[in-house]
Design a protein around this motif. Structure first.
Motif, PDB file in Angstrom:
ATOM      1  N   GLN A 178       0.828  -1.205   0.000  1.00  0.00           N
ATOM      2  CA  GLN A 178       0.000   0.000   0.000  1.00  0.00           C
ATOM      3  C   GLN A 178       0.867   1.260   0.000  1.00  0.00           C
ATOM      4  OE1 GLN A 178      -3.213   0.001  -0.337  1.00  0.00           O
ATOM      5  NE2 GLN A 178      -4.103  -1.827   0.595  1.00  0.00           N
ATOM      6  N   GLY A 179       1.986   1.215   0.740  1.00  0.00           N
ATOM      7  CA  GLY A 179       2.854   2.389   0.823  1.00  0.00           C
ATOM      8  C   GLY A 179       3.449   2.770  -0.518  1.00  0.00           C
ATOM      9  N   LYS A 180       3.844   1.774  -1.301  1.00  0.00           N
ATOM     10  CA  LYS A 180       4.435   2.071  -2.618  1.00  0.00           C
ATOM     11  C   LYS A 180       3.421   2.760  -3.524  1.00  0.00           C
ATOM     12  CE  LYS A 180       7.923   1.667  -5.526  1.00  0.00           C
ATOM     13  NZ  LYS A 180       7.424   2.342  -6.719  1.00  0.00           N
ATOM     14  N   LEU A 181       2.173   2.306  -3.509  1.00  0.00           N
ATOM     15  CA  LEU A 181       1.142   2.968  -4.307  1.00  0.00           C
ATOM     16  C   LEU A 181       0.913   4.394  -3.824  1.00  0.00           C
ATOM     17  CD1 LEU A 181      -1.604   0.197  -4.755  1.00  0.00           C
ATOM     18  CD2 LEU A 181       0.071   0.997  -6.432  1.00  0.00           C
ATOM     19  N   THR A 183       3.052   6.511  -2.279  1.00  0.00           N
ATOM     20  CA  THR A 183       4.117   7.446  -2.665  1.00  0.00           C
ATOM     21  C   THR A 183       4.155   7.660  -4.183  1.00  0.00           C
ATOM     22  OG1 THR A 183       5.673   5.569  -2.617  1.00  0.00           O
ATOM     23  CG2 THR A 183       5.549   6.952  -0.649  1.00  0.00           C
ATOM     24  N   ASP A 184       3.847   6.630  -4.949  1.00  0.00           N
ATOM     25  CA  ASP A 184       3.808   6.807  -6.410  1.00  0.00           C
ATOM     26  C   ASP A 184       2.722   7.799  -6.813  1.00  0.00           C
ATOM     27  OD1 ASP A 184       5.884   5.061  -6.734  1.00  0.00           O
ATOM     28  OD2 ASP A 184       4.681   3.384  -7.446  1.00  0.00           O
ATOM     29  N   SER A 185       1.584   7.781  -6.105  1.00  0.00           N
ATOM     30  CA  SER A 185       0.512   8.724  -6.432  1.00  0.00           C
ATOM     31  C   SER A 185       0.937  10.159  -6.114  1.00  0.00           C
ATOM     32  CB  SER A 185      -0.766   8.375  -5.654  1.00  0.00           C
ATOM     33  OG  SER A 185      -0.614   8.625  -4.270  1.00  0.00           O
ATOM     34  N   GLN A 186       1.801  10.333  -5.123  1.00  0.00           N
ATOM     35  CA  GLN A 186       2.229  11.685  -4.767  1.00  0.00           C
ATOM     36  C   GLN A 186       3.204  12.266  -5.783  1.00  0.00           C
ATOM     37  OE1 GLN A 186       3.093  12.506  -0.554  1.00  0.00           O
ATOM     38  NE2 GLN A 186       2.397  10.436  -0.101  1.00  0.00           N
ATOM     39  N   GLN A 227       6.708  -6.494  -9.139  1.00  0.00           N
ATOM     40  CA  GLN A 227       6.216  -5.772 -10.309  1.00  0.00           C
ATOM     41  C   GLN A 227       5.951  -4.301  -9.992  1.00  0.00           C
ATOM     42  OE1 GLN A 227       2.745  -8.039 -11.425  1.00  0.00           O
ATOM     43  NE2 GLN A 227       3.908  -9.528 -12.642  1.00  0.00           N
ATOM     44  N   ARG A 228       5.565  -4.050  -8.763  1.00  0.00           N
ATOM     45  CA  ARG A 228       5.254  -2.680  -8.341  1.00  0.00           C
ATOM     46  C   ARG A 228       6.510  -1.878  -8.048  1.00  0.00           C
ATOM     47  NH1 ARG A 228       0.404  -2.831  -4.400  1.00  0.00           N
ATOM     48  NH2 ARG A 228      -0.579  -3.471  -6.353  1.00  0.00           N
ATOM     49  N   GLY A 229       7.642  -2.564  -7.904  1.00  0.00           N
ATOM     50  CA  GLY A 229       8.897  -1.855  -7.648  1.00  0.00           C
ATOM     51  C   GLY A 229       9.403  -1.949  -6.235  1.00  0.00           C
ATOM     52  N   VAL A 230       8.769  -2.760  -5.400  1.00  0.00           N
ATOM     53  CA  VAL A 230       9.248  -2.955  -4.035  1.00  0.00           C
ATOM     54  C   VAL A 230      10.452  -3.906  -4.068  1.00  0.00           C
ATOM     55  CG1 VAL A 230       8.685  -3.833  -1.735  1.00  0.00           C
ATOM     56  CG2 VAL A 230       6.958  -2.589  -3.059  1.00  0.00           C
ATOM     57  N   GLU A 231      11.529  -3.545  -3.370  1.00  0.00           N
ATOM     58  CA  GLU A 231      12.699  -4.407  -3.284  1.00  0.00           C
ATOM     59  C   GLU A 231      12.461  -5.438  -2.181  1.00  0.00           C
ATOM     60  OE1 GLU A 231      16.475  -2.391  -3.080  1.00  0.00           O
ATOM     61  OE2 GLU A 231      15.630  -0.631  -4.081  1.00  0.00           O
TER      62      GLU A 231
END
Length: 573
Positions: A178-181, A183-186, A227-231
């Motif tokens: 959820q956090g990655k989505l 920050t990407d929206s910001q 796929q979302r970019g989380v390491e």
């Protein structure tokens, strides 16, 4: 003839369910009292969506007085239990104390953040067990992204937009997803420096994501995260945490201002304080959730070691699914002890799990059928709506609005870093200056005022039984949090060298230097112990002293109702 008195300690998944079922079974033939630090039941599985700005905080809370009309609510935290005198001593939210007499006692105190003896973690990390922590994380992530976008120094920008989550269990996986989505929206509205993007790391010493769940769920979650970019780094954890980053066990140092601790939970220390037989800090009970040798004492949820009748020799895990169903079972058995109905042994088979990965992505295996993608997302959200005891329409409305409108990325600054220490017995209650907070066992500090890493007891409730109850109102001080602003850190301690901002506290954690100036009265702060207290070994005599002191209490937990897949796998209330 007076009616029997039933006291329930804790309103997490087990305690709330027990109170609701008992009020129906007894039909005014017993006086039921619920002792809890807050006036709400927290639906913990949706907490990551609060931190990500999808749901408003009140959506995941259910009013205790509104949904339990026949149950008396007492706000406070249990300090000690006199088993022979049949009383529970507690401290209220404003420091006043009291005593509750009982004929039957249900211990459903839940669990708190699990601490490990890793240098710097207690001072610089924040947990994710209560509503204040979720609100703090949302503000902090938003602040870091805003500061990163305005930073002239590329190194400072990269440091601020790097977020480290430790623990790839149910909670940690959802927080990272959820956090990655979020920050990407910001950055879509306010891009970072050329070529820079938010960086999220998910660490765990296990071999795979969601190690306690089915391998199909694990593979699905791992694929979506990558796929979302989380390491995703398995077999890796934190060796040391500092105010400017974390040293990993593989030798790499990651510059960051954010360390989120989701390594699991530990039982509330109230169970240990009773000096009865324990199993890894949990109170040993029989299959009827009753403590052997103590006819009036019952326990359920994370505080209880319940024999698993489906796996002889084992105990049920500390999950929301078990806590919710144990709440119902213990209610029937308490009622049976009063002559209302028959006893029933606790027996349950898992019906599956659901993991919300944000957007339309999820992983689920209802009734053992593996699902992913949109189908899993629909099942997951449908399950949560069915499992919630209230607020279903409001939650559904927030989901609909999130699908068609951009999220509001603003920081309200209502919860500061020092208000939500990792080492605390009550993650569900934010610390306030001058508040009647209890000091951690072995580390009594001023009662009230910011204390870095305040409040944690080894097992769970961080408050020392008597220690901070009547402690003198505060002197001190606000220590720069891992997330604290550099300017704030300047004023954190009167004399001497300036404290560097803490790993998890924003460099502008409280907006500006003026805010930091007035954040809290000056004075030194007691540092929390980094090493977790040794577990209490089982086998203590049941005729231990009558009054048992307890070091702080705990928060609320997460667990879904039946039927359907469990809402979470990490702790009840």
């Amino acid at each position: 003839m007076s009616r029997p008195r039933i006291v329930i300690v804790g309103a997490g998944f087990a305690g709330y369910r027990a109170a609701r079922v008992l009020s129906r079974l007894t039909r005014h033939k017993a006086d039921i009292t619920l002792l809890n630090p807050t006036d709400y039941f927290l639906y913990l599985p949706l907490l990551p969506q609060v931190a990500a700005g999808i749901l408003e905080p009140r959506r995941v809370t259910v009013s205790l007085t509104g949904t339990l009309p026949d149950v008396r609510l007492v706000l406070g935290e249990a300090d000690a239990v006199d088993l022979d005198g049949h009383t529970v001593r507690y401290t209220g939210p404003e420091g006043d104390g009291g005593t509750l007499p009982f004929d039957r006692l249900i211990l459903a105190a839940g669990s708190v953040n699990k601490l490990l003896p890793i240098p710097g973690v207690a001072e610089h990390a924040h947990g994710f067990r209560g509503l204040p922590e979720a609100l703090y994380l949302r503000d902090h992530v938003t602040r870091q992204m805003e500061l990163a976008a305005a930073a002239d120094d590329p190194a400072s920008c990269a440091e601020r937009c790097t977020f480290v989550v430790v623990g790839a269990g149910y909670t940690g996986t959802e927080v990272a997803a959820q956090g990655k989505l979020f920050t990407d929206s910001q950055i879509r509205r306010r891009p970072l420096r050329a070529g820079m993007r938010p960086r999220w790391l998910l660490l765990d010493v296990a071999e795979r994501v969601l190690p306690e769940l089915d391998e199909n769920l694990s593979r699905t979650a791992d694929r979506v995260l990558r796929q979302r970019g989380v390491e995703v780094r398995m077999g890796t954890s934190v060796k040391e945490a500092t105010h400017r980053g974390v040293l990993l066990t593989d030798g790499e140092f990651v510059d960051t201002r954010t360390l989120v601790w989701c390594v699991g939970v530990r039982p509330d220390p109230l169970a240990e304080s009773l000096e009865l037989p324990l199993e890894k800090g949990r109170l040993l009970v029989d299959p009827y959730l009753q403590v052997p040798g103590r006819p009036g004492l019952f326990a359920a949820g994370d505080a209880a070691a319940v024999p698993d009748l489906e796996k002889p020799g084992a105990y049920t895990p500390m999950t929301a699914q078990h806590a919710w169903r144990q709440g119902k079972a213990v209610a029937h058995n308490v009622a049976a002890s009063l002559g209302l109905g028959e006893r029933r042994a606790y027996r349950h088979r898992d019906l599956g799990f659901v993991v919300d990965l944000g957007g339309v992505k999820a992983a689920a295996n209802p009734l053992g059928v593996p699902l992913s993608g949109v189908a899993a997302g629909a099942v997951t959200r449908g399950y949560h709506l069915a499992a919630m005891p209230g607020n279903r329409v409001r939650v559904a409305a927030d989901w609909l609005l999130d699908a068609v409108l951009p999220r509001q990325a603003v920081q309200l600054g209502l919860v500061r870093s020092w208000s939500v220490p990792l080492d605390t017995a009550s993650p569900e209650v934010a610390r306030v200056p001058g508040g009647p907070e209890k000091a951690r066992a072995g580390n009594p500090g001023p009662a009230g005022g910011p204390r870095a890493g305040e409040g944690a007891e080894p097992a769970d409730a961080i408050q020392d039984p008597d220690a901070g109850k009547h402690a003198e109102p505060p002197g001190p001080v606000k220590e720069p949090d891992l997330i604290q602003d550099a300017d704030a850190a300047k004023h954190a301690e009167p004399p001497g060298p300036v404290k560097e901002p803490d790993l998890i506290q924003d460099v502008d954690v409280d907006a500006d230097a003026d805010a930091a100036k007035h954040a809290e009265p000056p004075g030194p702060v007691k540092q929390p112990d980094l090493i977790q207290a040794p577990e209490h070994t089982p086998g203590a005599s049941s005729d231990a002293p009558a009054v048992h002191k307890h070091r702080p209490r705990d928060p609320s937990a997460l667990a879904p109702p039946e039927p359907g897949p469990p809402a979470s796998s990490e702790g009840d209330s």
